[in-house]
Design an enzyme around this catalytic site. Structure first.
Site, mmCIF file in Angstrom:
data_model
loop_
_atom_site.group_PDB
_atom_site.id
_atom_site.type_symbol
_atom_site.label_atom_id
_atom_site.label_comp_id
_atom_site.label_asym_id
_atom_site.label_seq_id
_atom_site.Cartn_x
_atom_site.Cartn_y
_atom_site.Cartn_z
ATOM 1 N N ARG A 1 42.594 -16.028 18.061
ATOM 2 C CA ARG A 1 41.564 -14.991 17.892
ATOM 3 C C ARG A 1 41.284 -14.359 19.248
ATOM 4 N NH1 ARG A 1 37.918 -17.840 20.796
ATOM 5 N NH2 ARG A 1 37.918 -20.072 20.431
ATOM 6 N N GLY B 1 34.658 -25.897 20.549
ATOM 7 C CA GLY B 1 33.342 -25.855 21.181
ATOM 8 C C GLY B 1 32.957 -27.173 21.829
ATOM 9 N N GLY B 2 33.965 -27.950 22.218
ATOM 10 C CA GLY B 2 33.695 -29.211 22.913
ATOM 11 C C GLY B 2 33.204 -30.324 21.984
ATOM 12 N N GLU C 1 45.946 -22.279 25.735
ATOM 13 C CA GLU C 1 45.187 -22.962 26.780
ATOM 14 C C GLU C 1 46.003 -24.108 27.379
ATOM 15 O OE1 GLU C 1 40.637 -22.066 25.453
ATOM 16 O OE2 GLU C 1 41.389 -24.056 24.971
#
Ligand code: ADP
Length: 452
Positions: free
Chosen positions: A291, A163-164, A274
């Site tokens: 997920r 989440g950064g 990613e």
């Protein structure tokens, strides 16, 4: 197939999973906090169990409560959605110990990939190209040495990050120490683990990720890429597939490397690998998400494959019906609508939604748990809806996305809807050559972001 499954989540993703369960003829059991008593996922489920007060740490994140809800209702499996307990190995083990099937990878795979520094080591072994950086966790002293070798700017990252959070770009050697302290403290607070590693900051970069499904019989299916470079604070706002940045050869190279990595890891169920494409266009791995992702509908729209249904089929021991590369057609775009104020640096803006009329018409899908009169609680994620469109070409999909957003009536709270329209209309987005620096570069040129 199972007969009853617990959905260990809330919001649009709980609704999405309940829909997949019902289409498979499976009963859905919801869990909810007292803040979500009137939520849509509670209404749509066949049964719902209250698991605690509003704070997520006392409800959606509390493992014994979630397990008890599954056991007392006679569920055979648990779908975790994204966020909350979805990548928590202790939760996976608790499921297994209670005789529940976890819809996702085994705990050992989540452990190997959840630590981002360790995931990079695994990827190196599978021959996947990596962003240059430290090998594993690094102390401040090691970071200082590595930063000089890599060259500034560098990016400090938390090994437990997500989440950064726990991430800092550092442009100058004299800023390393304070950035290291701040990022590590942030990670310690968010994840209970302040360990850090360092990467070269790739600027400009594009975020391109590969979706994969693996069954328990050795079947691996790669479902192409999602381009996720339109971000605010390292968090995605708009995603599309295919990416304008990839040639078919580059795409195949990435998909083949992900297939190798899955076999190396013993991967099971849905996952996303990613990558960042650097200034020269070459891909470097950054992390695995073990997920279902928020942006999975983009891939569903271009492949016609229902990823959640496949996750459930895989968890039930079935084989993938297609392996190799998924067929795909057309172009899909997802726009995340967040209850945030783009004029106030994306400050979360929970509250009462007084009017909510989502768009309809050809090629439009809206995933949401919001309805007119709903209250957005301040305790959870600020994303309130996803608008996903598909059409034959990128230009047609952009036109359809703008049309859909213009139809979308939301009143009562500030949202990112108008900002998304500004982005879709901008020459830079339409040209397709944008990077993760897009929003920073467009500062002052997107009317809905200009401070009031
Ligand atoms: P998180 O799990 O916290 O979301 P990620 O590792 O997925 O973190 O990175 C999120 C975003 O941060 C990426 O999409 C990209 O915009 C930026 N980022 C990550 N690593 C780098 C890097 N090495 N160089 C430049 N930007 C990066």
């Amino acid at each position: 197939m199972f007969s009853r499954v617990l959905v260990a989540n809330r919001g649009e993703i709980a609704v999405r999973i309940i829909r997949a369960l019902h289409e498979l003829g499976v009963e859905a059991v919801a869990v909810y906090s007292t803040a979500d008593r009137d939520a849509l996922h509670v209404r749509l489920a066949d049964q719902a169990i209250c698991i605690g007060p509003p704070s997520a740490t006392e409800s959606y994140l509390r493992i014994p409560n979630v397990i008890a809800a599954a056991e007392t209702t006679g569920c055979e499996a648990v779908h975790p959605g994204y966020g909350f307990l979805s990548e928590n190995p202790a939760f996976v083990r608790a499921c297994v110990e209670s005789g529940l099937i976890f819809v996702g990878p085994p705990a050992e795979v989540i452990e190997k990939t959840g630590d981002k520094a360790r995931a990079k080591a695994e990827m190196r072994a599978a021959g996947v190209p990596l962003v240059p950086g430290t090998e594993g966790v690094a102390t401040l002293a090691e970071v200082r040495v590595a930063a000089v070798e890599l060259g500034f700017p560098v990016l400090l990252k938390a090994t437990a990050g997500g989440g950064g959070k726990g991430m800092r770009v550092v442009d100058r050697p004299e800023d390393l120490e304070s950035a290291y302290g701040a990022a590590s403290a942030e990670a310690e607070a968010a994840f209970g683990d302040g360990s850090m590693y360092l990467e070269k900051a790739l600027v400009p970069a594009r975020h391109v990720e590969i979706q994969v499904l693996c069954d328990g019989h050795g079947g691996v299916l790669t479902l192409g890429e999602r381009e996720c470079s339109i971000q605010r604070r390292h968090q995605k706002l708009i995603e599309e597939s295919p990416s304008a940045a990839l040639t078919s050869e580059a795409r195949e190279t990435m998909e083949a490397s992900v297939e190798r990595a899955c076999r190396q890891l013993g991967y099971l169920n849905a996952g996303t690998f990613e990558f960042l494409l650097g200034p020269d266009g070459s891909p470097s791995f950054i992390e695995v998400n073990c997920r279902l992702q928020v942006e999975h509908p983009v891939t569903e729209m271009v492949t016609g494959i229902d990823i959640v249904r496949e996750q459930l089929r895989i968890a039930a021991g079935e084989r993938l019906s297609v392996t190799g590369r998924a067929p795909r057609a057309g172009h899909a775009i997802e726009i995340r609508i967040n209850a945030e104020d783009p004029r106030r640096d994306f400050a979360p803006a929970p509250g009462l939604v007084s009017r909510f009329r989502p768009p309809l018409g050809p090629g439009v899908r809206v995933d949401t748990a919001v309805f007119e009169g709903a209250s957005i609680p301040p305790f959870y994620d600020s994303m309130i809806a996803k608008v996903i469109v598909r059409d034959d070409t990128r230009d047609a999909a952009i036109a359809r996305a703008i049309r859909s957003l213009e139809e979308f009536e939301i009143e009562g709270i500030p949202t990112t809807r108008d900002l998304a329209i500004d982005i879709l209309r901008s020459r830079e987005f339409r040209g397709g050559a944008y990077s993760t620096s897009y929003l920073a570069e467009m500062e002052g040129r997107l009317p809905s972001m200009v401070p009031a």
